[in-house]
Structure formats: C-alpha cells, structure tokens
Design an enzyme around this catalytic site. Structure first.
Site, PDB file in Angstrom:
ATOM      1  N   ILE A  96       4.949  -4.497  -0.659  1.00 57.32           N
ATOM      2  CA  ILE A  96       5.825  -5.791  -1.173  1.00 57.32           C
ATOM      3  C   ILE A  96       7.411  -5.375  -0.813  1.00 57.32           C
ATOM      4  CG2 ILE A  96       6.012  -7.550  -2.790  1.00 57.32           C
ATOM      5  CD1 ILE A  96       3.239  -7.825  -1.964  1.00 57.32           C
ATOM      6  N   LEU A  97       7.994  -6.297  -0.144  1.00 57.35           N
ATOM      7  CA  LEU A  97       9.317  -6.133  -0.110  1.00 57.35           C
ATOM      8  C   LEU A  97      10.162  -6.620  -1.309  1.00 57.35           C
ATOM      9  CD1 LEU A  97       9.950  -7.159   3.569  1.00 57.35           C
ATOM     10  CD2 LEU A  97      10.133  -4.667   2.655  1.00 57.35           C
ATOM     11  N   ASN A 109       5.864 -12.544   7.610  1.00 53.78           N
ATOM     12  CA  ASN A 109       4.787 -11.499   7.480  1.00 53.78           C
ATOM     13  C   ASN A 109       3.456 -12.188   8.060  1.00 53.78           C
ATOM     14  OD1 ASN A 109       3.384  -9.624   6.349  1.00 53.78           O
ATOM     15  ND2 ASN A 109       3.386 -10.422   4.225  1.00 53.78           N
ATOM     16  N   THR A 110       2.606 -11.706   8.370  1.00 52.48           N
ATOM     17  CA  THR A 110       1.293 -11.963   8.807  1.00 52.48           C
ATOM     18  C   THR A 110       0.068 -11.390   8.094  1.00 52.48           C
ATOM     19  OG1 THR A 110      -0.161 -11.907  10.853  1.00 52.48           O
ATOM     20  CG2 THR A 110       1.297 -10.111  10.691  1.00 52.48           C
ATOM     21  N   HIS A 111      -0.758 -12.338   7.921  1.00 52.03           N
ATOM     22  CA  HIS A 111      -1.817 -11.957   7.057  1.00 52.03           C
ATOM     23  C   HIS A 111      -3.245 -12.541   7.613  1.00 52.03           C
ATOM     24  CE1 HIS A 111      -4.026 -11.149   3.250  1.00 52.03           C
ATOM     25  NE2 HIS A 111      -4.589 -12.477   3.238  1.00 52.03           N
ATOM     26  N   ASP A 143       7.959 -13.859   0.680  1.00 50.24           N
ATOM     27  CA  ASP A 143       8.831 -14.022  -0.611  1.00 50.24           C
ATOM     28  C   ASP A 143       8.529 -13.049  -1.723  1.00 50.24           C
ATOM     29  OD1 ASP A 143       6.455 -14.784  -1.859  1.00 50.24           O
ATOM     30  OD2 ASP A 143       7.088 -16.908  -2.174  1.00 50.24           O
ATOM     31  N   ALA A 144       8.869 -13.057  -2.921  1.00 51.95           N
ATOM     32  CA  ALA A 144       8.553 -11.781  -3.916  1.00 51.95           C
ATOM     33  C   ALA A 144       7.233 -11.933  -4.162  1.00 51.95           C
ATOM     34  CB  ALA A 144       9.571 -11.941  -5.046  1.00 51.95           C
ATOM     35  N   GLY A 145       6.334 -12.612  -4.011  1.00 52.71           N
ATOM     36  CA  GLY A 145       4.974 -12.711  -4.291  1.00 52.71           C
ATOM     37  C   GLY A 145       4.289 -11.947  -3.208  1.00 52.71           C
ATOM     38  N   ASP A 147       1.918 -12.724  -0.676  1.00 56.49           N
ATOM     39  CA  ASP A 147       1.408 -13.623   0.387  1.00 56.49           C
ATOM     40  C   ASP A 147       1.353 -15.013  -0.139  1.00 56.49           C
ATOM     41  OD1 ASP A 147       0.556 -11.505   2.186  1.00 56.49           O
ATOM     42  OD2 ASP A 147      -1.287 -11.479   1.388  1.00 56.49           O
TER      43      ASP A 147
HETATM   44  C1  GRF Z   1      -3.287  -7.121  10.481  1.00 58.16           C
HETATM   45  O1  GRF Z   1      -4.257  -7.954  10.443  1.00 58.16           O
HETATM   46  C2  GRF Z   1      -2.304  -7.452   9.291  1.00 58.16           C
HETATM   47  O2  GRF Z   1      -2.249  -8.825   9.122  1.00 58.16           O
HETATM   48  C3  GRF Z   1      -2.686  -6.688   8.183  1.00 58.16           C
HETATM   49  O3  GRF Z   1      -3.233  -5.636   8.652  1.00 58.16           O
HETATM   50  C4  GRF Z   1      -3.380  -5.602  10.138  1.00 58.16           C
HETATM   51  C5  GRF Z   1      -2.406  -4.712  11.108  1.00 58.16           C
HETATM   52  O4  GRF Z   1      -2.947  -4.499  12.142  1.00 58.16           O
HETATM   53  N1  GRF Z   1      -2.114  -6.780   7.029  1.00 58.16           N
HETATM   54  P1  GRF Z   1      -2.079  -3.865  13.184  1.00 58.16           P
HETATM   55  O5  GRF Z   1      -1.419  -2.346  12.447  1.00 58.16           O
HETATM   56  O6  GRF Z   1      -0.727  -4.504  13.659  1.00 58.16           O
HETATM   57  O7  GRF Z   1      -3.046  -3.207  14.159  1.00 58.16           O
END
Ligand code: GRF
Length: 206
Positions: A96-97, A109-111, A143-145, A147
């Site tokens: 978490i940043l 960010n990606t989840h 954000d600070a949370g 996800d």
């Molecule tokens: C992704 O699915 C990301 O959302 C999750 O970890 C994975 C990272 O994969 N937090 P990579 O390092 O980009 O291959």
C-alpha cells in the site's frame, strides 16, 4: 519518441507480465506514454529483469531497509519523483502506498477481481472460495485504502468448473494486461477527470 509522451513510473513486486505488456505498448509512438523508470520493493524479481532488458532505469526500495514505514514511504516517493512521472502505475506492486506518493502523483492500480468484491492480496483465491461464477479485473486510481480508489475500468472473466487459483489467475491476467494497456493509453492520450468516485476519460471542459 514524442517529448509530449506522458511519463510513467511503473512499480512492480513480481513477475511483471503487466509491466511487459506496457513495455510492449510504449514501443509504439502513437501510444502516448513512455516508461521512464521501474521501481520495486524487492530485489531479484523478473519484473526488474524485464525493465533492464528493455533498457529502462530501475530502482529498489525495500521496506526492511528503513527503520519505519513512514521513512520508506518518504524515500519511495523521493525515488519516484527523481523521474518526474505524470502517472505512477502499480502493476502487481504488493504494498500500500503512503501519502508521500499518493499526494504527489496520480497513481493507477490493477487488481485481479471485480471490486468492491474481493479486495486485498488474495482476490483470486477469495473469489474462488466464495464460489462466484464471474470474477474479473479492475483498474482504479489508488487511494490510501486497500483497493478502495475510484474505478476506471473493469472486465469480467468467467470462473470455469475445475479452476484452481493458478488457472483462474492466469486467465484473469490475460484480460488484465489488455485492460491496463488500454486504460493507461487512454489516460495518456485523452486525460481524465474524477468527480466523486466517477472517473471519465477526457480533459476537463473537453
Ligand atoms: C496481477 O494479477 C495483479 O493484479 C496482482 O498480481 C498480478 C501481478 O502479475 N496484484 P505480474 O507481476 O504483472 O505478472
């Protein structure tokens, strides 16, 4: 490469396949962004090796090397700032940043789940154990949370009979890489606005 291209600092903690998708995308000048540095919270990961192979500068700031989390936050923000990013992209960055980075730069960010369901470090495992038939991935502003930031883009991925965590995560990541590349490119080329929790592409008044 256009000097107008949006400057990206990408943060990674692992294999870096999302980073690789961005490295491949920025090779096309019309994409609108370039990666000026890749940062990590640990050494020896494939994500850093991918950046090095692409000739992109890298840096590592390990939490364990700082007496407090606050000092790590400050130092990480300073390392990012050295590269003057327009946008910071967390691509599988498993920390978490803190406010020093979040207040200085827009952060994406990606989840690997459809937020607000299944936030946190085990989004794929949690979705599978819950028994959902559809999960997916989310690209959001950080954000600070954990996800909890405003959602920019989402895409669904079906859960198949017999899926285990690894198989499902691999299918999600295939979709996630496209979604991340598409979202970052649109943000770079079109700009974005945030109204409350709603994010739209396009510049204010545009
Ligand atoms: C992704 O699915 C990301 O959302 C999750 O970890 C994975 C990272 O994969 N937090 P990579 O390092 O980009 O291959």
């Amino acid at each position: 490469m256009s000097s107008q291209a949006v400057r990206l600092v990408v943060l990674v903690s692992g294999s870096g396949t999302n980073l690789q998708a961005l490295l491949d995308a920025v090779a096309d000048e019309t994409y609108g962004a370039r990666i000026v540095a890749v940062g990590a919270d640990r050494d020896g990961i494939e994500g850093l090796a991918r950046a090095e192979r692409a000739g992109v500068p890298t840096f590592v700031e390990r939490l364990a090397d700082h007496p407090t989390r606050e000092e790590w936050d400050e130092r990480l923000a300073a390392r990012i700032a050295e590269h003057r990013p327009d946008l910071v992209v967390c691509a599988g960055f498993m920390k978490i940043l803190g406010s020093p980075t979040l207040e200085a730069f827009p952060v994406l960010n990606t989840h690997p789940a459809l937020l607000p369901s299944f936030p946190g470090a085990h989004g794929v495992r949690d979705a599978l154990s819950y028994g959902v038939r559809v999960t997916g991935c989310t690209v959001m502003l950080a954000d600070a949370g954990v996800d909890t930031g405003p959602i920019i883009a989402q895409e669904a991925v079906p859960v198949l009979d017999g899926d285990d965590e690894a198989a499902l995560h691999e299918r999600i990541k295939t979709v996630e890489r496209h979604l991340l590349v598409d979202t970052v490119g649109r943000m770079a080329r079109e700009g974005w606005t945030v109204t409350g929790r709603t994010v739209r592409f396009g510049r204010p008044g545009g």
